[in-house]
Design a protein around this motif. Structure first.
Motif, PDB file in Angstrom:
ATOM      1  N   GLU A   3       0.173 -48.397 -63.133  1.00 44.47           N
ATOM      2  CA  GLU A   3       0.719 -49.335 -62.156  1.00 44.47           C
ATOM      3  C   GLU A   3       0.437 -50.786 -62.534  1.00 44.47           C
ATOM      4  N   ARG A   4      -0.764 -51.080 -63.040  1.00 46.24           N
ATOM      5  CA  ARG A   4      -1.112 -52.460 -63.389  1.00 46.24           C
ATOM      6  C   ARG A   4      -0.223 -52.987 -64.508  1.00 46.24           C
ATOM      7  N   GLN A   5       0.010 -52.167 -65.513  1.00 49.85           N
ATOM      8  CA  GLN A   5       0.843 -52.592 -66.641  1.00 49.85           C
ATOM      9  C   GLN A   5       2.279 -52.875 -66.191  1.00 49.85           C
ATOM     10  N   LEU A   6       2.803 -52.041 -65.299  1.00 49.19           N
ATOM     11  CA  LEU A   6       4.168 -52.241 -64.811  1.00 49.19           C
ATOM     12  C   LEU A   6       4.270 -53.521 -63.984  1.00 49.19           C
ATOM     13  N   ARG A   7       3.222 -53.797 -63.211  1.00 51.71           N
ATOM     14  CA  ARG A   7       3.261 -55.021 -62.399  1.00 51.71           C
ATOM     15  C   ARG A   7       3.200 -56.264 -63.286  1.00 51.71           C
ATOM     16  N   VAL A   8       2.377 -56.215 -64.338  1.00 50.23           N
ATOM     17  CA  VAL A   8       2.303 -57.327 -65.295  1.00 50.23           C
ATOM     18  C   VAL A   8       3.679 -57.564 -65.935  1.00 50.23           C
ATOM     19  N   ALA A  59      16.397 -55.854 -72.909  1.00 58.83           N
ATOM     20  CA  ALA A  59      17.172 -54.986 -72.017  1.00 58.83           C
ATOM     21  C   ALA A  59      16.327 -53.790 -71.569  1.00 58.83           C
ATOM     22  N   ALA A  60      15.566 -53.214 -72.510  1.00 56.75           N
ATOM     23  CA  ALA A  60      14.683 -52.090 -72.151  1.00 56.75           C
ATOM     24  C   ALA A  60      13.588 -52.553 -71.197  1.00 56.75           C
ATOM     25  N   GLY A  61      13.063 -53.776 -71.438  1.00 59.69           N
ATOM     26  CA  GLY A  61      12.033 -54.313 -70.561  1.00 59.69           C
ATOM     27  C   GLY A  61      12.551 -54.542 -69.163  1.00 59.69           C
ATOM     28  N   ARG A  62      13.813 -55.059 -69.051  1.00 56.28           N
ATOM     29  CA  ARG A  62      14.390 -55.285 -67.711  1.00 56.28           C
ATOM     30  C   ARG A  62      14.612 -53.963 -66.988  1.00 56.28           C
ATOM     31  N   ALA A  63      15.048 -52.950 -67.741  1.00 55.48           N
ATOM     32  CA  ALA A  63      15.252 -51.637 -67.108  1.00 55.48           C
ATOM     33  C   ALA A  63      13.929 -51.066 -66.598  1.00 55.48           C
ATOM     34  N   LEU A  64      12.873 -51.229 -67.407  1.00 55.36           N
ATOM     35  CA  LEU A  64      11.576 -50.705 -66.994  1.00 55.36           C
ATOM     36  C   LEU A  64      11.012 -51.512 -65.820  1.00 55.36           C
ATOM     37  N   ALA A  65      11.225 -52.844 -65.829  1.00 56.67           N
ATOM     38  CA  ALA A  65      10.747 -53.672 -64.725  1.00 56.67           C
ATOM     39  C   ALA A  65      11.443 -53.297 -63.425  1.00 56.67           C
ATOM     40  N   SER A  66      12.729 -52.991 -63.509  1.00 55.89           N
ATOM     41  CA  SER A  66      13.464 -52.571 -62.311  1.00 55.89           C
ATOM     42  C   SER A  66      12.916 -51.251 -61.771  1.00 55.89           C
ATOM     43  N   ALA A  67      12.641 -50.332 -62.707  1.00 48.26           N
ATOM     44  CA  ALA A  67      12.043 -49.060 -62.281  1.00 48.26           C
ATOM     45  C   ALA A  67      10.648 -49.275 -61.725  1.00 48.26           C
ATOM     46  N   ALA A  68       9.918 -50.275 -62.272  1.00 48.42           N
ATOM     47  CA  ALA A  68       8.567 -50.552 -61.797  1.00 48.42           C
ATOM     48  C   ALA A  68       8.571 -50.963 -60.328  1.00 48.42           C
ATOM     49  N   SER A  73       7.017 -49.581 -54.780  1.00 44.36           N
ATOM     50  CA  SER A  73       7.433 -49.253 -53.412  1.00 44.36           C
ATOM     51  C   SER A  73       6.977 -47.852 -53.025  1.00 44.36           C
ATOM     52  N   ALA A  74       7.139 -46.906 -53.960  1.00 44.40           N
ATOM     53  CA  ALA A  74       6.711 -45.527 -53.678  1.00 44.40           C
ATOM     54  C   ALA A  74       5.202 -45.438 -53.491  1.00 44.40           C
ATOM     55  N   LEU A  75       4.454 -46.158 -54.345  1.00 45.79           N
ATOM     56  CA  LEU A  75       2.995 -46.147 -54.214  1.00 45.79           C
ATOM     57  C   LEU A  75       2.560 -46.791 -52.898  1.00 45.79           C
ATOM     58  N   ALA A  76       3.243 -47.861 -52.491  1.00 49.32           N
ATOM     59  CA  ALA A  76       2.900 -48.496 -51.217  1.00 49.32           C
ATOM     60  C   ALA A  76       3.126 -47.540 -50.051  1.00 49.32           C
ATOM     61  N   ARG A  77       4.259 -46.808 -50.106  1.00 55.94           N
ATOM     62  CA  ARG A  77       4.517 -45.829 -49.046  1.00 55.94           C
ATOM     63  C   ARG A  77       3.472 -44.725 -49.062  1.00 55.94           C
ATOM     64  N   ALA A  78       3.055 -44.301 -50.269  1.00 59.57           N
ATOM     65  CA  ALA A  78       2.036 -43.253 -50.373  1.00 59.57           C
ATOM     66  C   ALA A  78       0.715 -43.737 -49.784  1.00 59.57           C
TER      67      ALA A  78
END
Length: 295
Positions: A3-8, A59-68, A73-78
């Motif tokens: 999660e930390r890496q995705l947020r960065v 482009a791959a980074g933007r796709a991964l950031a969007s998924a992040a 959101s899912a982790l916050a709901r959890a």
């Protein structure tokens, strides 16, 4: 990745620089760079690239950031779901206890106004088998003798009772006329005791050693209600808990001198279980019940 890496990655993509991302996340730029390197190692394609003095996402980074964003959101709901579960005051709490503790504590818990919903179970096992039961139940009532090994550090412990074990004799037995007994007084009597491996056996062996006489173990019964009936019928003498066992009108209890005859009754649980408000409420009610049992 975590999660930390995705947020960065998201922050770098939105702010356009490692320094700006570090300021936003309240960490050092080197920490941001390290998280990006770790994330990049797990990816088969580049996630960032230089655009002048800026760091931008591929482009791959933007796709991964969007998924992040979806991941966060899912982790916050959890987390919200877990927090709601933890603070739920009336969630079901599962409790296991050996027989005499169950008889003494379960009815008081059921009558307690503050107690949550309960799922009650009996588990009469040797001492070293109580801690593993905390994997299955929220709270486990276990017992151990004074000189027995302490509970392992893998479980949290709430002490409830330090209960004497008295010698039970028929009310019309000559020993009942004494205010207290010694090992020599009872060494030649037939004995009713528990099965091998259960905590009480160590005290039985200590009585025989103190009297320098091998006790005659005639009957093996773990349930103290049945033991009391056998004592009343003249089948022998036995050790019976002073507070948690039901009293029998035809049985006299006498303290035993010169041998340690006390047991600890404790509530065992995994530390993380106590994060639940419902479990904390049960532990409080168990302490109140222990006060009533002693009285």
């Amino acid at each position: 990745m975590d999660e930390r890496q995705l947020r960065v990655l998201r922050e770098v993509g939105e702010l356009g620089s490692v320094t700006a991302a570090a300021e936003a996340l309240l960490v050092t730029p080197s920490a941001i760079s390290q998280q990006l390197r770790l994330l990049q190692r797990s990816m088969p394609v580049p996630l960032t690239e230089r655009d002048g003095r800026r760091v931008v996402l591929t482009a791959a980074g933007r796709a991964l950031a969007s998924a992040a964003a979806d991941v966060e959101s899912a982790l916050a709901r959890a987390r919200q779901t877990v927090e709601a579960f933890v603070e739920q005051p009336d969630g079901v709490v599962s409790i296991a206890a050996f027989h005499s503790a169950a008889a003494a504590f379960f009815p008081r818990l059921l009558r307690a106004e503050a107690a949550p919903k309960l799922s009650l179970h009996d588990e009469d096992v040797p001492q070293d088998e109580f801690p593993p039961l905390t994997r299955e139940y929220d709270v486990v009532l276990g017992h151990r003798l004074d000189h027995a090994a302490p509970w392992p550090r893998t479980v949290a412990v709430t002490s409830l009772l330090h209960e004497p074990l008295d010698v039970a004799v028929p009310a019309d037995h000559p020993l009942a006329a004494k205010r207290s007994l010694t090992p020599r007084d009872v060494a030649h009597e037939p004995w009713i005791t528990v099965h091998d491996g259960f905590p009480l056996m160590a005290t039985i062996e200590a009585i025989g050693a103190a009297a320098n006489h091998r006790l005659d173990l005639v009957h093996r019964v773990n349930e103290f209600t049945v033991v009391a009936e056998l004592v009343a019928a003249g089948a022998g003498v036995a050790l019976i808990p002073r507070w948690t066992a039901q009293r029998h009108p035809a049985v006299a209890l006498r303290p035993l001198r010169n041998v340690h005859t006390r047991r600890h009754i404790d509530a065992l649980y995994r530390p993380e279980r106590a994060a639940r408000q419902a479990v904390r409420t049960v532990l409080t009610e168990l302490r109140h019940a222990a006060t009533a049992v002693r009285a």
